[in-house]
Scaffold this motif. Structure first.
Motif, PDB file in Angstrom:
ATOM      1  N   VAL A  91       0.831  -1.192   0.000  1.00 33.40           N
ATOM      2  CA  VAL A  91       0.000   0.000   0.000  1.00 33.40           C
ATOM      3  C   VAL A  91       0.875   1.255   0.000  1.00 33.40           C
ATOM      4  O   VAL A  91       0.466   2.310  -0.511  1.00 33.40           O
ATOM      5  N   ALA A  92       2.096   1.153   0.510  1.00 27.98           N
ATOM      6  CA  ALA A  92       3.019   2.293   0.456  1.00 27.98           C
ATOM      7  C   ALA A  92       3.341   2.640  -0.992  1.00 27.98           C
ATOM      8  O   ALA A  92       3.454   3.831  -1.345  1.00 27.98           O
ATOM      9  N   ASP A  93       3.490   1.629  -1.853  1.00 28.32           N
ATOM     10  CA  ASP A  93       3.731   1.890  -3.273  1.00 28.32           C
ATOM     11  C   ASP A  93       2.549   2.610  -3.907  1.00 28.32           C
ATOM     12  O   ASP A  93       2.727   3.467  -4.783  1.00 28.32           O
ATOM     13  N   VAL A  94       1.341   2.251  -3.499  1.00 28.91           N
ATOM     14  CA  VAL A  94       0.139   2.917  -4.004  1.00 28.91           C
ATOM     15  C   VAL A  94       0.154   4.380  -3.592  1.00 28.91           C
ATOM     16  O   VAL A  94      -0.105   5.277  -4.403  1.00 28.91           O
ATOM     17  N   ARG A  95       0.468   4.648  -2.338  1.00 28.55           N
ATOM     18  CA  ARG A  95       0.452   6.024  -1.836  1.00 28.55           C
ATOM     19  C   ARG A  95       1.530   6.873  -2.511  1.00 28.55           C
ATOM     20  O   ARG A  95       1.346   8.081  -2.696  1.00 28.55           O
ATOM     21  N   ASN A  96       2.645   6.278  -2.862  1.00 28.02           N
ATOM     22  CA  ASN A  96       3.759   7.021  -3.446  1.00 28.02           C
ATOM     23  C   ASN A  96       3.770   6.996  -4.967  1.00 28.02           C
ATOM     24  O   ASN A  96       4.726   7.467  -5.593  1.00 28.02           O
ATOM     25  N   ALA A  97       2.710   6.468  -5.581  1.00 29.00           N
ATOM     26  CA  ALA A  97       2.641   6.404  -7.038  1.00 29.00           C
ATOM     27  C   ALA A  97       2.583   7.808  -7.633  1.00 29.00           C
ATOM     28  O   ALA A  97       2.271   8.787  -6.947  1.00 29.00           O
ATOM     29  N   ASP A  98       2.877   7.888  -8.922  1.00 31.57           N
ATOM     30  CA  ASP A  98       2.886   9.190  -9.588  1.00 31.57           C
ATOM     31  C   ASP A  98       1.508   9.591 -10.110  1.00 31.57           C
ATOM     32  O   ASP A  98       1.365  10.584 -10.821  1.00 31.57           O
ATOM     33  N   GLY A  99       0.499   8.812  -9.777  1.00 33.41           N
ATOM     34  CA  GLY A  99      -0.866   9.121 -10.203  1.00 33.41           C
ATOM     35  C   GLY A  99      -1.829   8.112  -9.623  1.00 33.41           C
ATOM     36  O   GLY A  99      -1.427   7.102  -9.039  1.00 33.41           O
ATOM     37  N   PRO A 100      -3.128   8.350  -9.766  1.00 34.39           N
ATOM     38  CA  PRO A 100      -4.108   7.389  -9.261  1.00 34.39           C
ATOM     39  C   PRO A 100      -4.087   6.101 -10.070  1.00 34.39           C
ATOM     40  O   PRO A 100      -3.745   6.101 -11.258  1.00 34.39           O
ATOM     41  N   LEU A 101      -4.469   5.011  -9.445  1.00 39.13           N
ATOM     42  CA  LEU A 101      -4.494   3.719 -10.126  1.00 39.13           C
ATOM     43  C   LEU A 101      -5.910   3.274 -10.467  1.00 39.13           C
ATOM     44  O   LEU A 101      -6.083   2.369 -11.283  1.00 39.13           O
ATOM     45  N   VAL A 102      -6.899   3.876  -9.855  1.00 45.27           N
ATOM     46  CA  VAL A 102      -8.290   3.508 -10.140  1.00 45.27           C
ATOM     47  C   VAL A 102      -8.967   4.690 -10.819  1.00 45.27           C
ATOM     48  O   VAL A 102      -9.357   5.667 -10.169  1.00 45.27           O
ATOM     49  N   VAL A 103      -9.074   4.603 -12.137  1.00 50.02           N
ATOM     50  CA  VAL A 103      -9.710   5.653 -12.934  1.00 50.02           C
ATOM     51  C   VAL A 103     -10.454   4.985 -14.091  1.00 50.02           C
ATOM     52  O   VAL A 103     -10.267   3.794 -14.364  1.00 50.02           O
ATOM     53  N   PHE A 104     -11.290   5.740 -14.791  1.00 53.72           N
ATOM     54  CA  PHE A 104     -11.933   5.248 -16.003  1.00 53.72           C
ATOM     55  C   PHE A 104     -10.932   5.218 -17.148  1.00 53.72           C
ATOM     56  O   PHE A 104      -9.982   6.003 -17.177  1.00 53.72           O
ATOM     57  N   ASN A 105     -11.163   4.327 -18.116  1.00 55.57           N
ATOM     58  CA  ASN A 105     -10.362   4.396 -19.336  1.00 55.57           C
ATOM     59  C   ASN A 105     -10.793   5.644 -20.112  1.00 55.57           C
ATOM     60  O   ASN A 105     -11.818   6.261 -19.795  1.00 55.57           O
ATOM     61  N   PRO A 106     -10.014   6.077 -21.117  1.00 53.50           N
ATOM     62  CA  PRO A 106     -10.305   7.356 -21.786  1.00 53.50           C
ATOM     63  C   PRO A 106     -11.712   7.458 -22.359  1.00 53.50           C
ATOM     64  O   PRO A 106     -12.357   8.507 -22.241  1.00 53.50           O
ATOM     65  N   ARG A 107     -12.219   6.378 -22.961  1.00 52.51           N
ATOM     66  CA  ARG A 107     -13.570   6.446 -23.554  1.00 52.51           C
ATOM     67  C   ARG A 107     -14.622   6.626 -22.470  1.00 52.51           C
ATOM     68  O   ARG A 107     -15.549   7.429 -22.608  1.00 52.51           O
ATOM     69  N   ALA A 108     -14.493   5.878 -21.384  1.00 50.51           N
ATOM     70  CA  ALA A 108     -15.465   5.986 -20.298  1.00 50.51           C
ATOM     71  C   ALA A 108     -15.349   7.334 -19.601  1.00 50.51           C
ATOM     72  O   ALA A 108     -16.357   7.909 -19.168  1.00 50.51           O
ATOM     73  N   ALA A 109     -14.110   7.855 -19.487  1.00 50.53           N
ATOM     74  CA  ALA A 109     -13.922   9.171 -18.873  1.00 50.53           C
ATOM     75  C   ALA A 109     -14.596  10.256 -19.716  1.00 50.53           C
ATOM     76  O   ALA A 109     -15.204  11.198 -19.171  1.00 50.53           O
ATOM     77  N   ALA A 110     -14.499  10.128 -21.044  1.00 49.67           N
ATOM     78  CA  ALA A 110     -15.160  11.092 -21.924  1.00 49.67           C
ATOM     79  C   ALA A 110     -16.674  11.015 -21.761  1.00 49.67           C
ATOM     80  O   ALA A 110     -17.367  12.047 -21.712  1.00 49.67           O
ATOM     81  N   ALA A 111     -17.210   9.788 -21.662  1.00 44.13           N
ATOM     82  CA  ALA A 111     -18.653   9.622 -21.470  1.00 44.13           C
ATOM     83  C   ALA A 111     -19.096  10.186 -20.123  1.00 44.13           C
ATOM     84  O   ALA A 111     -20.165  10.803 -20.007  1.00 44.13           O
ATOM     85  N   ASP A 112     -18.277   9.987 -19.113  1.00 43.91           N
ATOM     86  CA  ASP A 112     -18.573  10.540 -17.791  1.00 43.91           C
ATOM     87  C   ASP A 112     -18.675  12.063 -17.869  1.00 43.91           C
ATOM     88  O   ASP A 112     -19.609  12.668 -17.314  1.00 43.91           O
TER      89      ASP A 112
END
Length: 402
Positions: free
Chosen positions: A292-313
């Motif tokens: 979980v430390a790797d998750v917190r120190n990541a350079d961005g979020p790991l749970v997001v929509f893919n680009p097509r779904a983000a556009a629809a959102d």
């Protein structure tokens, strides 16, 4: 792995046995994990029960079938647990964050938040995220040894940072806090209990955040259709919805509008869950977090929509903004609701004796700042019904909000 199948426990999940603990030491439960205990405390809190009569979009008495903050939170939790199960995360922590994310919302939804923010502009403003933290760390008073719910560090972190870091690497506030700084409710608590505001939150928190988006869009479409603010045909302005509507009409010729709308909402929820799941798997594989430390120190979020779904959102949010949230009927009611909140704040400020005895007790002993914030806390905890009842008690005329 197919969507719907439980994944093995992931190494990057939050492990309740490795929790950073609670601010006030308590003996562990013999029968529940630390995160399950957090979830149960949220469910049994006074603030959670009040969500039953707090506005989502429509004032509670406009109809029994419209969402409230409570039903919204339950829908977020259902979606979030499904995603957490598929990703091998801790379901109890995910559910805790889904159920707690709106505890700080005042009456009348975003209208109430705007009004309180204006009333408190000279005292740090009002932010529902900061208020959620305040609720679970001080305003709930159910335990003899401490104020608040004494949730684990992981739950508090997730409540505050579910939408991402609040501070950049240079220590400056990010996003919506960039101009005015972090809310005082967050900075004051963080001063005594560091929630590491510059890092990302756990994947459980990220899952709860995206589940909020999924639930929000889907049920606002459902409620908007039920209220007659727009039609199924109007929604075809959004390409993704037009595609789904075409498939529904093809599979179910002659389907009535109500059943079509319900099927559309189901299809949209499934689509966004699948998108979030597949994109999370792709990002996790690319970054290969081992903790979980790797998750917190990541350079961005790991749970997001893919680009097509983000556009629809984005397209659906724009549609709902114009056809629902800014609809003349909704705007009129929300403007009147803002007036109720402003009236109450002004009245209590000038006549603190009108507050209930436990809120008026020891008035002013901690100075003007604390007195004003106490009024804000009292109003923020109100349900729509209580706010209207108080207004009727203190004023000669109260809008019906219909």
């Amino acid at each position: 792995m197919s969507v719907g199948r439980a994944a093995p426990a992931a190494p990057y999940r939050c492990d309740p046995d490795q929790s950073r603990g609670r601010r006030f030491d308590e003996p562990p439960s013999r029968h529940r994990s630390a995160f399950r205990r957090d979830c149960d405390r949220v469910i049994h809190s006074t603030a959670f029960r009040r969500l039953k009569h707090k506005t989502q979009v429509f004032i509670f008495h406009e109809g029994d079938h419209y969402r409230t903050r409570l039903t919204h939170s339950l829908e977020v939790a259902q979606i979030a647990r499904a995603l957490a199960r598929q990703l091998g995360l801790d379901e109890d922590l995910t559910e805790t964050l889904a159920l707690a994310h709106d505890l700080g919302h005042p009456p009348f939804g975003h209208a109430g938040e705007r009004a309180l923010d204006a009333c408190l502009k000279d005292h740090g403003g009002f932010d529902h995220n900061a208020q959620s933290l305040r609720v679970v760390t001080s305003l709930e008073r159910r335990y003899p040894a401490f104020d608040g719910l004494n949730l684990t560090w992981e739950s508090l972190e997730g409540i505050v940072k579910h939408n991402g870091p609040l501070l950049g690497r240079d220590g400056r506030p990010l996003g919506r806090y960039a101009e005015q700084g972090l809310p005082v409710g967050i900075t004051s608590y963080n001063g005594v209990h560091d929630l590491e505001l510059g890092s990302y939150a756990s994947l459980e928190a990220q899952v709860a955040a995206i589940s909020d988006d999924i639930a929000y869009n889907a049920h606002d479409i459902d409620d908007g259709l039920r209220a007659g603010l727009f039609t199924i045909a109007d929604l075809n302005a959004v390409p993704l919805v037009a595609d789904i509507n075409g498939r529904i009409a093809s599979r179910f010729p002659g389907i009535d509008e109500a059943r079509h709308g319900a099927e559309l909402v189901r299809e949209l929820i499934s689509y966004w869950i699948e998108s979030a799941f597949s994109e999370a798997l792709r990002r996790i594989a690319a970054r290969a977090p081992q903790s979980v430390a790797d998750v917190r120190n990541a350079d961005g979020p790991l749970v997001v929509f893919n680009p097509r779904a983000a556009a629809a959102d984005k397209e659906i949010k724009e549609f709902l903004w114009g056809r629902m949230y800014r609809h003349e009927r909704v705007m009129r009611v929300m403007t009147e609701a803002e007036g109720i909140v402003a009236d109450l704040f002004d009245r209590y400020s000038r006549h603190p004796e009108d507050l209930p005895p436990d809120w008026a007790a020891h008035w002013g002993e901690d100075g003007e700042e604390e007195a004003v914030r106490r009024i804000g806390n009292f109003i923020a905890g109100m349900t729509d019904l209580y706010a209207m009842t108080e207004h009727q008690r203190l004023f000669d005329s109260t809008p019906e909000l219909r």
